[in-house]
Design a protein around this motif. Structure first.
Motif, PDB file in Angstrom:
ATOM      1  N   PRO A 180      54.642  61.554  48.712  1.00  0.00           N
ATOM      2  CA  PRO A 180      53.633  60.492  48.708  1.00  0.00           C
ATOM      3  C   PRO A 180      54.124  59.254  47.972  1.00  0.00           C
ATOM      4  O   PRO A 180      55.057  59.326  47.167  1.00  0.00           O
ATOM      5  N   TRP A 181      53.494  58.116  48.257  1.00  0.00           N
ATOM      6  CA  TRP A 181      53.906  56.838  47.693  1.00  0.00           C
ATOM      7  C   TRP A 181      53.003  56.526  46.505  1.00  0.00           C
ATOM      8  O   TRP A 181      51.803  56.420  46.625  1.00  0.00           O
ATOM      9  N   ARG A 182      53.609  56.384  45.328  1.00  0.00           N
ATOM     10  CA  ARG A 182      52.854  56.127  44.095  1.00  0.00           C
ATOM     11  C   ARG A 182      52.942  54.650  43.727  1.00  0.00           C
ATOM     12  O   ARG A 182      54.018  54.126  43.463  1.00  0.00           O
ATOM     13  N   ASP A 183      51.793  53.965  43.721  1.00  0.00           N
ATOM     14  CA  ASP A 183      51.802  52.530  43.483  1.00  0.00           C
ATOM     15  C   ASP A 183      50.541  52.105  42.744  1.00  0.00           C
ATOM     16  O   ASP A 183      49.582  52.878  42.630  1.00  0.00           O
ATOM     17  N   THR A 184      50.537  50.866  42.252  1.00  0.00           N
ATOM     18  CA  THR A 184      49.403  50.350  41.487  1.00  0.00           C
ATOM     19  C   THR A 184      49.157  48.888  41.820  1.00  0.00           C
ATOM     20  O   THR A 184      50.107  48.092  41.913  1.00  0.00           O
ATOM     21  N   HIS A 185      47.895  48.557  41.968  1.00  0.00           N
ATOM     22  CA  HIS A 185      47.440  47.194  42.230  1.00  0.00           C
ATOM     23  C   HIS A 185      46.279  46.922  41.279  1.00  0.00           C
ATOM     24  O   HIS A 185      45.851  47.811  40.530  1.00  0.00           O
ATOM     25  N   MET A 186      45.731  45.732  41.294  1.00  0.00           N
ATOM     26  CA  MET A 186      44.526  45.462  40.529  1.00  0.00           C
ATOM     27  C   MET A 186      43.728  44.351  41.205  1.00  0.00           C
ATOM     28  O   MET A 186      44.263  43.548  41.966  1.00  0.00           O
ATOM     29  N   SER A 187      42.435  44.341  40.932  1.00  0.00           N
ATOM     30  CA  SER A 187      41.571  43.260  41.404  1.00  0.00           C
ATOM     31  C   SER A 187      41.032  42.511  40.204  1.00  0.00           C
ATOM     32  O   SER A 187      40.880  43.080  39.115  1.00  0.00           O
ATOM     33  N   VAL A 188      40.763  41.239  40.384  1.00  0.00           N
ATOM     34  CA  VAL A 188      40.227  40.416  39.313  1.00  0.00           C
ATOM     35  C   VAL A 188      39.196  39.453  39.891  1.00  0.00           C
ATOM     36  O   VAL A 188      39.441  38.807  40.904  1.00  0.00           O
ATOM     37  N   SER A 189      38.034  39.407  39.252  1.00  0.00           N
ATOM     38  CA  SER A 189      36.987  38.450  39.607  1.00  0.00           C
ATOM     39  C   SER A 189      36.779  37.527  38.421  1.00  0.00           C
ATOM     40  O   SER A 189      36.758  37.979  37.269  1.00  0.00           O
ATOM     41  N   GLY A 190      36.625  36.239  38.687  1.00  0.00           N
ATOM     42  CA  GLY A 190      36.457  35.285  37.610  1.00  0.00           C
ATOM     43  C   GLY A 190      37.479  34.173  37.704  1.00  0.00           C
ATOM     44  O   GLY A 190      38.074  33.941  38.774  1.00  0.00           O
TER      45      GLY A 190
ATOM     46  N   ASP B 159      37.556  33.525  48.888  1.00  0.00           N
ATOM     47  CA  ASP B 159      36.545  32.541  48.476  1.00  0.00           C
ATOM     48  C   ASP B 159      36.723  32.046  47.049  1.00  0.00           C
ATOM     49  O   ASP B 159      35.778  31.503  46.452  1.00  0.00           O
ATOM     50  N   GLY B 160      37.903  32.259  46.469  1.00  0.00           N
ATOM     51  CA  GLY B 160      38.122  31.857  45.090  1.00  0.00           C
ATOM     52  C   GLY B 160      37.372  32.705  44.088  1.00  0.00           C
ATOM     53  O   GLY B 160      37.364  32.403  42.885  1.00  0.00           O
ATOM     54  N   LYS B 161      36.789  33.809  44.544  1.00  0.00           N
ATOM     55  CA  LYS B 161      35.956  34.652  43.682  1.00  0.00           C
ATOM     56  C   LYS B 161      36.623  35.944  43.258  1.00  0.00           C
ATOM     57  O   LYS B 161      36.438  36.409  42.140  1.00  0.00           O
ATOM     58  N   ILE B 162      37.369  36.547  44.153  1.00  0.00           N
ATOM     59  CA  ILE B 162      38.028  37.816  43.840  1.00  0.00           C
ATOM     60  C   ILE B 162      39.478  37.751  44.308  1.00  0.00           C
ATOM     61  O   ILE B 162      39.781  37.248  45.399  1.00  0.00           O
ATOM     62  N   GLY B 163      40.368  38.218  43.442  1.00  0.00           N
ATOM     63  CA  GLY B 163      41.783  38.200  43.765  1.00  0.00           C
ATOM     64  C   GLY B 163      42.415  39.570  43.579  1.00  0.00           C
ATOM     65  O   GLY B 163      41.877  40.425  42.863  1.00  0.00           O
ATOM     66  N   PHE B 164      43.552  39.764  44.218  1.00  0.00           N
ATOM     67  CA  PHE B 164      44.287  41.032  44.147  1.00  0.00           C
ATOM     68  C   PHE B 164      45.766  40.739  43.942  1.00  0.00           C
ATOM     69  O   PHE B 164      46.316  39.782  44.512  1.00  0.00           O
ATOM     70  N   SER B 165      46.414  41.585  43.162  1.00  0.00           N
ATOM     71  CA  SER B 165      47.865  41.505  43.018  1.00  0.00           C
ATOM     72  C   SER B 165      48.376  42.829  42.478  1.00  0.00           C
ATOM     73  O   SER B 165      47.614  43.639  41.959  1.00  0.00           O
ATOM     74  N   GLY B 166      49.686  43.044  42.607  1.00  0.00           N
ATOM     75  CA  GLY B 166      50.279  44.292  42.137  1.00  0.00           C
ATOM     76  C   GLY B 166      51.529  44.633  42.909  1.00  0.00           C
ATOM     77  O   GLY B 166      52.294  43.757  43.305  1.00  0.00           O
ATOM     78  N   GLY B 167      51.726  45.930  43.156  1.00  0.00           N
ATOM     79  CA  GLY B 167      52.968  46.390  43.752  1.00  0.00           C
ATOM     80  C   GLY B 167      52.914  46.705  45.231  1.00  0.00           C
ATOM     81  O   GLY B 167      53.948  46.908  45.856  1.00  0.00           O
TER      82      GLY B 167
ATOM     83  N   THR C 254      40.547  33.784  36.797  1.00  0.00           N
ATOM     84  CA  THR C 254      41.917  34.107  37.203  1.00  0.00           C
ATOM     85  C   THR C 254      42.045  34.236  38.715  1.00  0.00           C
ATOM     86  O   THR C 254      43.099  33.931  39.280  1.00  0.00           O
ATOM     87  N   ALA C 255      40.982  34.684  39.383  1.00  0.00           N
ATOM     88  CA  ALA C 255      41.019  34.744  40.849  1.00  0.00           C
ATOM     89  C   ALA C 255      41.245  33.352  41.423  1.00  0.00           C
ATOM     90  O   ALA C 255      41.979  33.178  42.404  1.00  0.00           O
ATOM     91  N   MET C 256      40.625  32.364  40.797  1.00  0.00           N
ATOM     92  CA  MET C 256      40.816  30.988  41.243  1.00  0.00           C
ATOM     93  C   MET C 256      42.226  30.498  40.949  1.00  0.00           C
ATOM     94  O   MET C 256      42.857  29.816  41.761  1.00  0.00           O
ATOM     95  N   LEU C 257      42.767  30.875  39.779  1.00  0.00           N
ATOM     96  CA  LEU C 257      44.120  30.452  39.429  1.00  0.00           C
ATOM     97  C   LEU C 257      45.171  31.090  40.330  1.00  0.00           C
ATOM     98  O   LEU C 257      46.247  30.519  40.536  1.00  0.00           O
ATOM     99  N   LEU C 258      44.882  32.281  40.865  1.00  0.00           N
ATOM    100  CA  LEU C 258      45.815  32.918  41.804  1.00  0.00           C
ATOM    101  C   LEU C 258      46.033  32.081  43.057  1.00  0.00           C
ATOM    102  O   LEU C 258      47.021  32.276  43.768  1.00  0.00           O
TER     103      LEU C 258
ATOM    104  N   ILE D   3      40.142  33.208  53.303  1.00  0.00           N
ATOM    105  CA  ILE D   3      40.951  34.340  52.842  1.00  0.00           C
ATOM    106  C   ILE D   3      42.400  33.872  52.765  1.00  0.00           C
ATOM    107  O   ILE D   3      42.935  33.320  53.741  1.00  0.00           O
ATOM    108  N   LEU D   4      43.025  34.082  51.617  1.00  0.00           N
ATOM    109  CA  LEU D   4      44.449  33.801  51.441  1.00  0.00           C
ATOM    110  C   LEU D   4      45.158  35.132  51.234  1.00  0.00           C
ATOM    111  O   LEU D   4      44.825  35.874  50.316  1.00  0.00           O
ATOM    112  N   LEU D   5      46.129  35.432  52.085  1.00  0.00           N
ATOM    113  CA  LEU D   5      46.841  36.708  52.000  1.00  0.00           C
ATOM    114  C   LEU D   5      48.336  36.464  52.012  1.00  0.00           C
ATOM    115  O   LEU D   5      48.853  35.823  52.928  1.00  0.00           O
ATOM    116  N   GLN D   6      49.023  36.956  50.984  1.00  0.00           N
ATOM    117  CA  GLN D   6      50.473  36.821  50.881  1.00  0.00           C
ATOM    118  C   GLN D   6      51.072  38.177  50.564  1.00  0.00           C
ATOM    119  O   GLN D   6      50.616  38.873  49.659  1.00  0.00           O
ATOM    120  N   SER D   7      52.127  38.542  51.312  1.00  0.00           N
ATOM    121  CA  SER D   7      52.763  39.833  51.102  1.00  0.00           C
ATOM    122  C   SER D   7      54.244  39.737  51.416  1.00  0.00           C
ATOM    123  O   SER D   7      54.647  39.039  52.358  1.00  0.00           O
TER     124      SER D   7
END
Length: 504
Positions: free
Chosen positions: A276-286, A252-260, A288-292, A168-172
């Protein structure tokens, strides 16, 4: 007796004269000291303004610094040495050193993408421009999901963490020691104890309140956690200008997340003032998850001088429903070009029918303002949505001036009314969307390390359209009288804040 009294009064007279001489000397010394300080401050301001003119990337920024350094050197000089630099030489040097490690990985990935038919060959001016800004490629075969607000985003991230088998790679930018941060840490600790490699990277300025007790629990449980410090190699102990604002998670190089979204309770609407806090993120499998993994690995190398081992770089066949084309675009102050600003400029100039933008910090430079006005003249439906409530007073005042200008040019501008809007998203026409960490301001354009995912997909575009339409419905449209009807102090503050925009 009389002579004795006279002799007693003589020392008092001497003392009084001596005291008066000391007082006069002190006053004179204090005046000279103040005068010396004033002269020294203005000399320092003048000399520093020369460096600002030579080093600042944009003419407006150079002018703003030069004026403030010469007129108000007492505060501007220390501010410049802390916040004024725009060249991150040590990261650039580190990039050259690690290029030998990461360039073969990029080349192998590019070759594998081409062989498996997963590399998208750019066929539009926009795609060609964007791909020229990054060593990474547009890739086919990605499954993407739009994640709206904290609950949906965190639940998806928790599920991905639970599924981890290898790493697991986590950056924030921000990690808080609150209920949300502790829940993340508990899940990461559980995986680390199960033998999964866990790497955590956070920005030392963004996560300033994160204590050693929180990081100590992670370290004691086998989680490798590091702080991204931008002054560790430049020799500038107080260099706070550069921030790592990226939000990345890869499992695992399979699913990635990025956003705000960062990691903290406020993203679940638990903030005393900005809820309330209004924000948006996204997930990507394939692919691009590896390129992240690449921008994470490069940032990790900067912090540790260690090349991450054990990452999966072997491309897998895409899932049947993986039909999105995605570009991973990391940007930062070590780039040869101003990648982030050029990305926004190219994207805005490409719009033919629709350009919808959501940003919490709308402090654009002149080229972005011109691009927005030209889009309106082309007949593009240009809309911008910004917060109705702000977490920055300076941005609040300056954004009013910018909104007033673009509104008069034909842009439809909205102020979000249902909490604090923090998302950084863009929808162009029907099939090109952007979700990332970059704001529309000088800091993201030139000073922060950012990450943007650009998606070519009509289905994803439809999801973005529905999200935007709901946000517009929860907003009030800005009109040309909004600023004119404000008090004079407000309008003056707005104009002055705009003058400071190049150095915000």
């Amino acid at each position: 007796m009389e002579n004795h009294s006279a002799s007693d009064s003589e020392p008092d007279s001497h003392k009084k004269k001596k005291f008066n001489r000391i007082r006069v000397f002190y006053r004179l010394y204090r005046k000279r000291l103040i005068a010396g300080f004033v002269v020294l401050a203005h000399v320092a301001g003048a000399l520093t303004s020369v460096e600002a003119v030579m080093e600042t990337r944009t003419p407006p920024g150079a002018v703003a610094w030069a004026i403030s350094l010469n007129l108000f050197p007492y505060g501007a000089v220390p501010a410049y040495w802390i916040f004024g630099h725009t060249e991150f030489e040590s990261y650039q040097a580190a990039s050259l050193l690690n290029e030998a490690e990461f360039e073969p990985i990029r080349q192998d990935l590019t070759s594998s993408l081409a062989k498996q038919g997963l590399r998208d060959i750019p066929d539009t001016p926009l795609e060609k421009m964007l791909e020229s800004l990054t060593p990474l490629s547009f890739t086919y075969g990605n499954k993407v999901d739009l994640l709206v607000d904290g609950r949906e985003t965190f639940d998806a991230m928790y599920a991905a963490i639970d599924s981890a088998q290898k790493y697991i790679l986590l950056q924030s930018y921000i990690i808080r020691d609150d209920a949300t941060g502790r829940r993340f840490s508990e899940k990461l600790i559980a995986k680390a104890k199960a033998g999964v490699m866990v790497k955590v990277l956070y920005d030392e300025i963004g996560s300033l309140g994160l204590g050693s007790e929180f990081t100590g629990r992670l370290l004691a449980s086998g989680v490798d956690v590091k702080a991204f410090s931008t002054n560790q190699s430049d020799g500038r102990k107080f260099q706070l200008n550069f921030r790592n604002h990226r939000k990345i998670m890869v499992v695992d190089g399979k699913i990635g997340f990025s956003g705000g979204l960062n990691i903290g309770d406020e993203y679940l609407g638990k903030h005393d003032e900005l809820s309330p806090w209004r924000d948006t993120h996204m997930s990507v499998s394939g692919p691009t998850a590896m390129l992240l993994q690449l921008p994470f690995a490069e940032d990790w190398y900067w912090v540790t001088e260690e090349v991450l081992d054990g990452l999966d770089w072997e491309l897998k066949p895409p899932a049947e429903d993986a039909d999105a084309t995605v570009l991973c675009l990391p940007t930062g102050p070590a780039d040869i070009r101003e990648t982030c600003g050029l990305f926004f400029l190219a994207a805005i100039n490409s719009a033919k029918e629709r350009l919808w933008i959501a940003t919490p910090y709308f402090v654009p430079d002149e080229q972005i303002l011109s691009a927005l006005k030209l889009a309106v003249l082309r007949g593009v439906d240009v809309r911008i949505i910004v917060p109705g409530m702000n977490d920055s007073t300076l941005v609040k005042f300056s954004s009013y001036a910018y909104l007033d200008e673009v509104k008069k040019a034909g842009v439809r501008a909205y102020r979000f009314g249902n909490g604090f809007l923090h998302q950084k998203t863009m929808l162009i026409d029907d099939d090109f969307s952007c979700v990332g960490s970059a704001n529309m301001d000088n800091r993201s354009f030139r000073l922060n390390f950012e990450i943007v995912l650009a998606v070519k997909s009509e289905d994803f575009g439809n999801d973005m359209e529905k999200m935007f339409e709901k946000d517009f419905a929860d907003s009030t449209e800005f009109n040309e009288k909004d600023l004119d009807e404000k008090s004079f102090p407000f309008r003056l503050s707005s104009r002055v804040s705009r003058l400071l925009a190049p150095i915000q």
